[in-house]
Write a protein that holds these residues in place. Sequence first.
Motif, PDB file in Angstrom:
ATOM      1  N   ARG A  61       0.768  -1.233   0.284  1.00  0.00           N
ATOM      2  CA  ARG A  61       0.049  -0.291  -0.109  1.00  0.00           C
ATOM      3  C   ARG A  61       1.015   1.127   0.072  1.00  0.00           C
ATOM      4  O   ARG A  61       1.837   1.500   1.154  1.00  0.00           O
ATOM      5  CB  ARG A  61      -0.811   0.175   1.310  1.00  0.00           C
ATOM      6  CG  ARG A  61      -2.030  -0.598   1.651  1.00  0.00           C
ATOM      7  CD  ARG A  61      -2.256  -1.056   0.356  1.00  0.00           C
ATOM      8  NE  ARG A  61      -3.904  -2.431   0.477  1.00  0.00           N
ATOM      9  CZ  ARG A  61      -3.724  -3.287  -0.247  1.00  0.00           C
ATOM     10  NH1 ARG A  61      -2.460  -3.275  -1.169  1.00  0.00           N
ATOM     11  NH2 ARG A  61      -4.077  -4.210  -0.538  1.00  0.00           N
ATOM     12  N   LEU A  62       0.806   2.474  -0.810  1.00  0.00           N
ATOM     13  CA  LEU A  62       1.657   3.174  -0.869  1.00  0.00           C
ATOM     14  C   LEU A  62       0.467   4.574  -0.526  1.00  0.00           C
ATOM     15  O   LEU A  62      -0.337   4.437  -1.371  1.00  0.00           O
ATOM     16  CB  LEU A  62       1.477   3.930  -2.351  1.00  0.00           C
ATOM     17  CG  LEU A  62       2.268   2.581  -2.841  1.00  0.00           C
ATOM     18  CD1 LEU A  62       2.207   3.007  -4.697  1.00  0.00           C
ATOM     19  CD2 LEU A  62       3.682   2.727  -2.385  1.00  0.00           C
ATOM     20  N   SER A  63       0.993   5.548   0.566  1.00  0.00           N
ATOM     21  CA  SER A  63       0.044   6.179   1.642  1.00  0.00           C
ATOM     22  C   SER A  63       0.551   7.470   1.080  1.00  0.00           C
ATOM     23  O   SER A  63      -0.279   8.717   1.399  1.00  0.00           O
ATOM     24  CB  SER A  63       0.027   5.563   2.307  1.00  0.00           C
ATOM     25  OG  SER A  63       1.662   5.817   3.053  1.00  0.00           O
ATOM     26  N   ALA A  64       1.779   7.688   0.298  1.00  0.00           N
ATOM     27  CA  ALA A  64       2.105   9.045   0.223  1.00  0.00           C
ATOM     28  C   ALA A  64       2.815   8.953  -0.271  1.00  0.00           C
ATOM     29  O   ALA A  64       4.143   8.136  -0.852  1.00  0.00           O
ATOM     30  CB  ALA A  64       2.431   9.927   1.378  1.00  0.00           C
ATOM     31  N   PRO A  65       3.188  10.253  -1.366  1.00  0.00           N
ATOM     32  CA  PRO A  65       4.159  10.586  -2.148  1.00  0.00           C
ATOM     33  C   PRO A  65       5.330  10.571  -2.233  1.00  0.00           C
ATOM     34  O   PRO A  65       5.278  10.750  -0.766  1.00  0.00           O
ATOM     35  CB  PRO A  65       3.561  11.782  -3.090  1.00  0.00           C
ATOM     36  CG  PRO A  65       3.063  12.333  -2.087  1.00  0.00           C
ATOM     37  CD  PRO A  65       2.260  11.534  -1.429  1.00  0.00           C
ATOM     38  N   VAL A  66       6.609  10.205  -3.091  1.00  0.00           N
ATOM     39  CA  VAL A  66       7.540  10.977  -2.429  1.00  0.00           C
ATOM     40  C   VAL A  66       8.854  11.366  -4.054  1.00  0.00           C
ATOM     41  O   VAL A  66       8.295  10.891  -4.892  1.00  0.00           O
ATOM     42  CB  VAL A  66       9.125   9.148  -2.494  1.00  0.00           C
ATOM     43  CG1 VAL A  66      10.742   9.655  -2.018  1.00  0.00           C
ATOM     44  CG2 VAL A  66       8.338   8.133  -1.293  1.00  0.00           C
ATOM     45  N   PHE A  67       9.236  11.829  -3.217  1.00  0.00           N
ATOM     46  CA  PHE A  67       9.983  13.232  -3.830  1.00  0.00           C
ATOM     47  C   PHE A  67      11.408  13.385  -3.790  1.00  0.00           C
ATOM     48  O   PHE A  67      12.013  12.641  -3.334  1.00  0.00           O
ATOM     49  CB  PHE A  67       9.564  14.139  -3.631  1.00  0.00           C
ATOM     50  CG  PHE A  67       7.892  14.780  -3.675  1.00  0.00           C
ATOM     51  CD1 PHE A  67       7.743  14.695  -5.213  1.00  0.00           C
ATOM     52  CD2 PHE A  67       7.262  15.212  -2.352  1.00  0.00           C
ATOM     53  CE1 PHE A  67       5.478  14.790  -5.444  1.00  0.00           C
ATOM     54  CE2 PHE A  67       6.412  15.033  -2.922  1.00  0.00           C
ATOM     55  CZ  PHE A  67       5.113  14.778  -4.625  1.00  0.00           C
ATOM     56  N   VAL A  68      11.750  13.388  -5.239  1.00  0.00           N
ATOM     57  CA  VAL A  68      13.555  13.503  -4.808  1.00  0.00           C
ATOM     58  C   VAL A  68      14.235  14.926  -3.943  1.00  0.00           C
ATOM     59  O   VAL A  68      13.172  15.315  -3.031  1.00  0.00           O
ATOM     60  CB  VAL A  68      14.448  14.193  -5.935  1.00  0.00           C
ATOM     61  CG1 VAL A  68      15.625  14.426  -6.060  1.00  0.00           C
ATOM     62  CG2 VAL A  68      14.150  13.308  -7.382  1.00  0.00           C
ATOM     63  N   GLY A  69      14.724  14.375  -3.093  1.00  0.00           N
ATOM     64  CA  GLY A  69      14.948  14.908  -1.886  1.00  0.00           C
ATOM     65  C   GLY A  69      14.527  14.429  -0.732  1.00  0.00           C
ATOM     66  O   GLY A  69      15.411  14.648   0.872  1.00  0.00           O
ATOM     67  N   ASP A  70      14.164  13.298  -0.212  1.00  0.00           N
ATOM     68  CA  ASP A  70      13.115  12.748   0.707  1.00  0.00           C
ATOM     69  C   ASP A  70      14.053  11.772   0.880  1.00  0.00           C
ATOM     70  O   ASP A  70      14.210  11.241   0.459  1.00  0.00           O
ATOM     71  CB  ASP A  70      11.293  12.265   0.670  1.00  0.00           C
ATOM     72  CG  ASP A  70      10.931  13.164   0.149  1.00  0.00           C
ATOM     73  OD1 ASP A  70      10.840  14.509   0.364  1.00  0.00           O
ATOM     74  OD2 ASP A  70       9.733  12.912  -0.582  1.00  0.00           O
ATOM     75  N   THR A  71      14.037  11.708   3.070  1.00  0.00           N
ATOM     76  CA  THR A  71      14.853  10.781   2.640  1.00  0.00           C
ATOM     77  C   THR A  71      13.867   9.901   3.482  1.00  0.00           C
ATOM     78  O   THR A  71      13.203   9.782   4.479  1.00  0.00           O
ATOM     79  CB  THR A  71      15.763  11.477   4.600  1.00  0.00           C
ATOM     80  OG1 THR A  71      16.274  11.789   3.707  1.00  0.00           O
ATOM     81  CG2 THR A  71      16.681  10.101   5.017  1.00  0.00           C
ATOM     82  N   LEU A  72      14.332   9.048   3.428  1.00  0.00           N
ATOM     83  CA  LEU A  72      13.022   7.672   4.069  1.00  0.00           C
ATOM     84  C   LEU A  72      13.943   6.698   4.869  1.00  0.00           C
ATOM     85  O   LEU A  72      14.990   6.814   5.127  1.00  0.00           O
ATOM     86  CB  LEU A  72      12.892   6.688   2.562  1.00  0.00           C
ATOM     87  CG  LEU A  72      11.770   6.769   1.953  1.00  0.00           C
ATOM     88  CD1 LEU A  72      11.544   6.530   0.388  1.00  0.00           C
ATOM     89  CD2 LEU A  72      10.995   7.851   2.202  1.00  0.00           C
ATOM     90  N   TYR A  73      12.692   5.899   5.831  1.00  0.00           N
ATOM     91  CA  TYR A  73      13.236   5.240   6.945  1.00  0.00           C
ATOM     92  C   TYR A  73      12.099   3.808   7.077  1.00  0.00           C
ATOM     93  O   TYR A  73      11.496   3.815   6.754  1.00  0.00           O
ATOM     94  CB  TYR A  73      13.966   5.476   8.232  1.00  0.00           C
ATOM     95  CG  TYR A  73      14.452   6.672   8.226  1.00  0.00           C
ATOM     96  CD1 TYR A  73      15.878   6.410   9.232  1.00  0.00           C
ATOM     97  CD2 TYR A  73      14.343   8.063   7.871  1.00  0.00           C
ATOM     98  CE1 TYR A  73      16.941   7.722   8.934  1.00  0.00           C
ATOM     99  CE2 TYR A  73      14.943   9.084   7.709  1.00  0.00           C
ATOM    100  CZ  TYR A  73      16.624   8.543   8.912  1.00  0.00           C
ATOM    101  OH  TYR A  73      17.423   9.522   8.777  1.00  0.00           O
ATOM    102  N   ALA A  74      12.915   3.160   7.687  1.00  0.00           N
ATOM    103  CA  ALA A  74      11.188   1.669   7.131  1.00  0.00           C
ATOM    104  C   ALA A  74      11.912   1.406   8.787  1.00  0.00           C
ATOM    105  O   ALA A  74      12.870   1.130   9.680  1.00  0.00           O
ATOM    106  CB  ALA A  74      12.439   0.660   6.220  1.00  0.00           C
TER     107      ALA A  74
END
Length: 170
Positions: free
Chosen positions: A102-115
Amino acid sequence: MTLIPTGENEYTERHGGDYEDFEPGMVINHWPGRTLTESDNTWLTLLLMNQHPLHFDQIYAAQTTYGRVLVNSSITLALVGGMTVQALSARAIANLGWDKVRLSAPVFVGDTLYARSRILSKRLSRSRPGQGVITVETTGLKADGDVVIVFERAFLVHCRDKSVSEGSKE
């Protein structure tokens, strides 16, 4: 990561886990995070043969709902899934599949993701003695805490204690 003693004041690092290392309800915060670059998005989008201009055409993307280039969701899944390997499945026998992505929000260049992963279940393999199936729910988050993806994944691991696998099959 676990350090395994291999000699006097000497250790070898071990990633991943065995069946006995996982218990339902455990939550693992994966580290480090990863900041997505324009190169990541453009090259991986093209490698995946996704030719939608929303992922690499700034002029086109500026005219969409998002107003800018959107990171390809396949990259988001691969990146967040990859962040979990060191702690969860670096020693897995097999990746058995993903479910309920499930994808709940957009991700853009420059975003930092964690898991972050939560162990949902574990069971001994019915067909492979000495092995077990671990099922996890993984959540990918932006640095500000916004959830961008949630998915379940199952993988097959070894049992350290062979007597565990010789007991009753779940």
